[in-house]
Design a protein around this motif. Structure first.
Motif, PDB file in Angstrom:
ATOM      1  N   TYR A 102      -3.908   3.366   5.320  1.00  0.00           N
ATOM      2  CA  TYR A 102      -4.658   3.385   6.578  1.00  0.00           C
ATOM      3  C   TYR A 102      -5.299   2.022   6.848  1.00  0.00           C
ATOM      4  N   ALA A 103      -5.907   1.435   5.834  1.00  0.00           N
ATOM      5  CA  ALA A 103      -6.576   0.141   6.006  1.00  0.00           C
ATOM      6  C   ALA A 103      -5.563  -0.950   6.364  1.00  0.00           C
TER       7      ALA A 103
ATOM      8  N   LYS B 103      -1.191   5.057  -1.990  1.00  0.00           N
ATOM      9  CA  LYS B 103      -2.620   5.324  -1.776  1.00  0.00           C
ATOM     10  C   LYS B 103      -2.884   5.389  -0.272  1.00  0.00           C
ATOM     11  N   LEU B 104      -3.130   6.589   0.216  1.00  0.00           N
ATOM     12  CA  LEU B 104      -3.285   6.800   1.657  1.00  0.00           C
ATOM     13  C   LEU B 104      -4.429   5.982   2.249  1.00  0.00           C
ATOM     14  N   SER B 105      -5.537   5.871   1.548  1.00  0.00           N
ATOM     15  CA  SER B 105      -6.661   5.092   2.080  1.00  0.00           C
ATOM     16  C   SER B 105      -6.273   3.619   2.243  1.00  0.00           C
ATOM     17  N   LEU B 106      -5.515   3.081   1.312  1.00  0.00           N
ATOM     18  CA  LEU B 106      -5.045   1.695   1.426  1.00  0.00           C
ATOM     19  C   LEU B 106      -4.033   1.548   2.559  1.00  0.00           C
TER      20      LEU B 106
ATOM     21  N   ALA C 125       0.841  -1.204   0.000  1.00  0.00           N
ATOM     22  CA  ALA C 125       0.000   0.000   0.000  1.00  0.00           C
ATOM     23  C   ALA C 125       0.873   1.250   0.000  1.00  0.00           C
TER      24      ALA C 125
ATOM     25  N   GLN D 162      -1.196  13.964   0.234  1.00  0.00           N
ATOM     26  CA  GLN D 162      -2.583  13.631  -0.072  1.00  0.00           C
ATOM     27  C   GLN D 162      -3.629  14.136   0.914  1.00  0.00           C
ATOM     28  N   ASP D 163      -3.211  14.586   2.082  1.00  0.00           N
ATOM     29  CA  ASP D 163      -4.198  15.011   3.095  1.00  0.00           C
ATOM     30  C   ASP D 163      -3.610  16.155   3.914  1.00  0.00           C
TER      31      ASP D 163
ATOM     32  N   ILE E 177       0.915  11.616   3.840  1.00  0.00           N
ATOM     33  CA  ILE E 177      -0.127  12.539   4.301  1.00  0.00           C
ATOM     34  C   ILE E 177       0.123  13.932   3.741  1.00  0.00           C
TER      35      ILE E 177
ATOM     36  N   ARG F   8      -4.290  17.107   7.615  1.00  0.00           N
ATOM     37  CA  ARG F   8      -3.773  16.288   8.718  1.00  0.00           C
ATOM     38  C   ARG F   8      -2.249  16.348   8.838  1.00  0.00           C
TER      39      ARG F   8
END
Length: 110
Positions: free
Chosen positions: A24-25, A19-22, A14, A48-49, A45, A52
């Motif tokens: 995190y998961a 891919k930040l969402s991946l 990941a 992409q975010d 982060i 935060r």
């Protein structure tokens, strides 16, 4: 273990995908995140975010200070300067973080 590998292998994939969402998961499946992986997440982060990012930097700096006995105030200052420079000078900031981590025996792949 599933056919797709260990939780840590999924986490590393990941991160490699960026891919930040991946991330995190996959991170949620791990019992802990080591310091160099936490830095890789912090850098992701930033990309992409941004909302935060400041909080992630503060959290990483705190862990750096607490978990690495050789870290001093000057090291924290250098790390903060690198994080602040990251948006404008990503290559230079990443190199500064690599150098800082290497000086304290941390592995950093960014």
């Amino acid at each position: 273990m599933s056919i797709k590998g260990s939780p840590y292998a999924r986490f590393r994939r990941a991160l490699a995908l960026g891919k930040l969402s991946l991330v995190y998961a996959a991170a949620a499946e791990l019992p802990a995140i080591n310091l160099h992986d936490a830095l890789a997440i912090t850098l992701l982060i930033e990309a992409q975010d941004n909302d935060r990012y400041d909080r992630a930097v503060v959290r990483w700096l705190g862990r750096f200070a607490l978990e690495v006995p050789t870290v001093g105030i000057e090291d924290l200052r250098r790390a903060l300067l690198a994080f602040q420079a990251l948006p404008e000078n990503p290559d230079g900031a990443r190199q500064a973080l690599r150098d800082l981590c290497a000086a304290h025996g941390l592995r950093l792949v960014v």
